[in-house]
Write an enzyme that holds these catalytic residues in place. Sequence first.
Site, short mmCIF file in Angstrom:
data_model
loop_
_atom_site.label_atom_id
_atom_site.label_comp_id
_atom_site.label_asym_id
_atom_site.label_seq_id
_atom_site.Cartn_x
_atom_site.Cartn_y
_atom_site.Cartn_z
N PRO A 171 0.85 -1.20 0.00
CG PRO A 171 -0.15 -1.17 2.11
CD PRO A 171 0.86 -1.88 1.30
CG ASP A 192 4.82 -1.41 2.83
OD1 ASP A 192 3.65 -1.22 3.22
OD2 ASP A 192 5.30 -2.54 2.61
CG HIS A 193 0.33 4.03 5.04
ND1 HIS A 193 0.72 4.19 6.35
CD2 HIS A 193 -0.51 5.05 4.78
CE1 HIS A 193 0.12 5.24 6.87
NE2 HIS A 193 -0.63 5.79 5.93
NE ARG A 194 2.47 -4.01 3.40
CZ ARG A 194 3.00 -5.05 2.77
NH1 ARG A 194 2.38 -6.21 2.80
NH2 ARG A 194 4.11 -4.94 2.09
#
Length: 555
Positions: free
Chosen positions: A351, A527-529
């Site tokens: 994401p 990476d928004h995780r």
Amino acid sequence: MSKLTVTVPDIGGAENVEIIEINVAVGDSVNADQDLLVLETDKATMEIPCPQAGKILSLLVKVGDKVSEGSAILELESADSALSADADQNRAGAAPAAKEPAPSADIKAAEPEPVAGEERLIDLVVPDLGGASEVTVIELCAQPGDSLNADDSLIVLESDKASMDIPSPQAGTLKELLINVGDKVKEGQVYGRLLTQARVDSAAPAQQALAQQTAVQAASDKALEQASEPTVTAVSAAAVSETTNRMEKPDIHNVYAGPSSRRLARQLGVDLTRVNGTGDRGRITKDDIRDYVKTLVKQAENGVATVTSGSGIPAVPAVDFAQFGEIELQPMSKIKKVTAANMSRNWLNVPHVTQFDEADITDLDAFRASMKAEAEKQGVKLTPLPFLIKAAASALRLEPSFNVSLHHDGEHMVQKHYVHIGIACDTPNGLMVPVLRDADKKGIYQIAREASELIEKARNGKLKPNEMQGGCFTISSLGAMGGTGFTPIVNAPEVAIMGVSKAQIKPQWNGKEFVPRNMLPLAVSYDHRAINGADCGRFFTTLVALLSDVRRLVL
Ligand code: COA
């Protein structure tokens, strides 16, 4: 309470049958008739039910073991002392012997003795159905013209209680099938014809094979009848045979597949719970398993997602471009194919968020210009790249939340204590990303020298695999080519990447007036995780500050 040893009951004479599942564990309380384990022969899957209620004291077998009638499988503390007084009588293995094999219906008894090598067309006949009057054809496993070995599955039949693979009685070529899926068939009905080459002794083994199959089925169906009787003894006696040749109905594994499909799945290492069943009532057919494997192979060859499909995303329809004008097909290089697969994988898995900023590199550029001649004497070309590498490495040290990867177990983050920077590199063969190691510990000249060596190797196709591994953060610079900004794709398992565009002189307000400054457009995708916007805000501000004040870079 007493201890009893549960043994393998009558399994229709089959020997050394493999245990494919054990459905109980030591300490489990089990009911009478509860499935203990599953055996599988070439032709049948058989569940072994518990002869009586109790608690599992110990398991004497494991998955993969081969067992025969009488083999001890587990020890049970019986809940019913009366029933367990004589363990031998109550053990699962106390089943009656299978009824005598029915005479083979496959080969007409009246036919003359075959001559070796002579071709014969034999009728394929529905065998003894163990009393069932009509059963449904649920699968055709071969087509006319197929070459078959003796025992290859021909058709699968199913009654409301059981199903069975009907194997070819001999090797030969299937000439015709007289039935379709959904047809009801009866014992003795001719369902097809097989062209065989007779050997002198061909009839006997064929009959034996069929007789064995029939015996197993007979035991199965006898057991099915017995299983419906409400006594413990009847259930334990019926034991294994209850499910001989039976399709696995949706069970603890939620899988509905026949023995041959299960066998194929095991041969191919396919987890049946992942396969969509397209057969009647969602049954998994062999074709379903083959289709599943084909899809996986295709995905593996092309990466997780191909250009046209992947991850359940609707495929882009194929287009005949020639209808619009002249075209030529050019093969993609291996690197381009790998890049395409990696990009799809990263794009679909990560994401992405991209944040933008500009660094005032006026001073850095002036410093770089002042050092250029000296650097060239040392054989180093001083472009903005080594400064960007150094600044990114320092920012990663100062903001370690960016120097991480997601652990594959989904439970951890990997915090890295090294700083290796990837350099996206445009080469004649495609995009390559060599990795400059320990950039935080190196000076600008050393970084510049190592970076140009890596870039040259990349362009000459000389990079070794380890020179493309271990990156923490990638820099993708399109500054020499132009553009005001772009959103780079994270190079997983890294969690962030910086895209660098062309520096331009722009008016900047210094509080009193607009002054011309050299502004470098930057984009950081993450990476928004693994990273939050605030982390990126801090990292990016630090990075921009380092680039804007060259003195900080050397600190
Ligand atoms: N702004 C303005 N000028 C820039 C610049 C920038 N951001 N970055 C580089 N330049 C200048 C350099 O200073 C040099 O000029 P000079 O000789 O007058 O000093 C010129 O552009 C050429 O630089 P280059 O030889 O390309 O070196 P580099 O160190 O800047 O870049 C690579 C090396 C490997 C990064 C670059 O050649 C490359 O391959 N980039 C492609 C990356 C890519 O394809 N990414 C994928 C995009 S998604």
